[in-house]
Design a protein around this motif. Sequence first.
Motif, mmCIF file in Angstrom:
data_model
loop_
_atom_site.group_PDB
_atom_site.id
_atom_site.type_symbol
_atom_site.label_atom_id
_atom_site.label_comp_id
_atom_site.label_asym_id
_atom_site.label_seq_id
_atom_site.Cartn_x
_atom_site.Cartn_y
_atom_site.Cartn_z
ATOM 1 N N TRP A 1 -0.354 -13.424 8.145
ATOM 2 C CA TRP A 1 -0.941 -12.218 8.734
ATOM 3 C C TRP A 1 -0.081 -11.693 9.869
ATOM 4 O O TRP A 1 0.076 -10.482 10.029
ATOM 5 N N ILE A 2 0.493 -12.594 10.668
ATOM 6 C CA ILE A 2 1.357 -12.164 11.771
ATOM 7 C C ILE A 2 2.627 -11.513 11.222
ATOM 8 O O ILE A 2 3.037 -10.451 11.686
ATOM 9 N N ILE A 3 3.248 -12.132 10.212
ATOM 10 C CA ILE A 3 4.445 -11.556 9.596
ATOM 11 C C ILE A 3 4.115 -10.210 8.958
ATOM 12 O O ILE A 3 4.840 -9.225 9.126
ATOM 13 N N PHE A 4 3.022 -10.153 8.215
ATOM 14 C CA PHE A 4 2.577 -8.927 7.566
ATOM 15 C C PHE A 4 2.313 -7.848 8.613
ATOM 16 O O PHE A 4 2.707 -6.693 8.440
ATOM 17 N N GLY A 5 1.642 -8.206 9.682
ATOM 18 C CA GLY A 5 1.357 -7.260 10.755
ATOM 19 C C GLY A 5 2.603 -6.797 11.467
ATOM 20 O O GLY A 5 2.715 -5.628 11.840
ATOM 21 N N LEU A 6 3.564 -7.696 11.651
ATOM 22 C CA LEU A 6 4.830 -7.322 12.275
ATOM 23 C C LEU A 6 5.542 -6.274 11.439
ATOM 24 O O LEU A 6 5.998 -5.252 11.952
ATOM 25 N N ILE A 7 5.622 -6.521 10.144
ATOM 26 C CA ILE A 7 6.295 -5.569 9.257
ATOM 27 C C ILE A 7 5.555 -4.234 9.245
ATOM 28 O O ILE A 7 6.182 -3.170 9.361
ATOM 29 N N ALA A 8 4.242 -4.269 9.129
ATOM 30 C CA ALA A 8 3.447 -3.036 9.134
ATOM 31 C C ALA A 8 3.594 -2.303 10.461
ATOM 32 O O ALA A 8 3.722 -1.072 10.495
#
Length: 82
Positions: free
Chosen positions: A6-13
Amino acid sequence: MGFFLWIIFGLIAGIIAKWIMPGKDGGGFIITVILGVIGAVVGGWISTRLGFGTVDGFNFGSMVIAVLGAILVLWIYRKVRS
């Protein structure tokens, strides 16, 4: 998804949202990650309620929903700060 994803996904988003809506926002990297994660959650919630789809994995559709949510959250964040 696990917490780390979720953190990686949120960073990219969050990065994509900042790229689409550039501006001088305080906080840097941490705020980008937080807004991205919140945006992914908000985008997933809104799209599920409207029947467009869900954020259910690391795929293109989920990324689009997460980025749109992050753009919405970034826009609200800027309106509240100004």
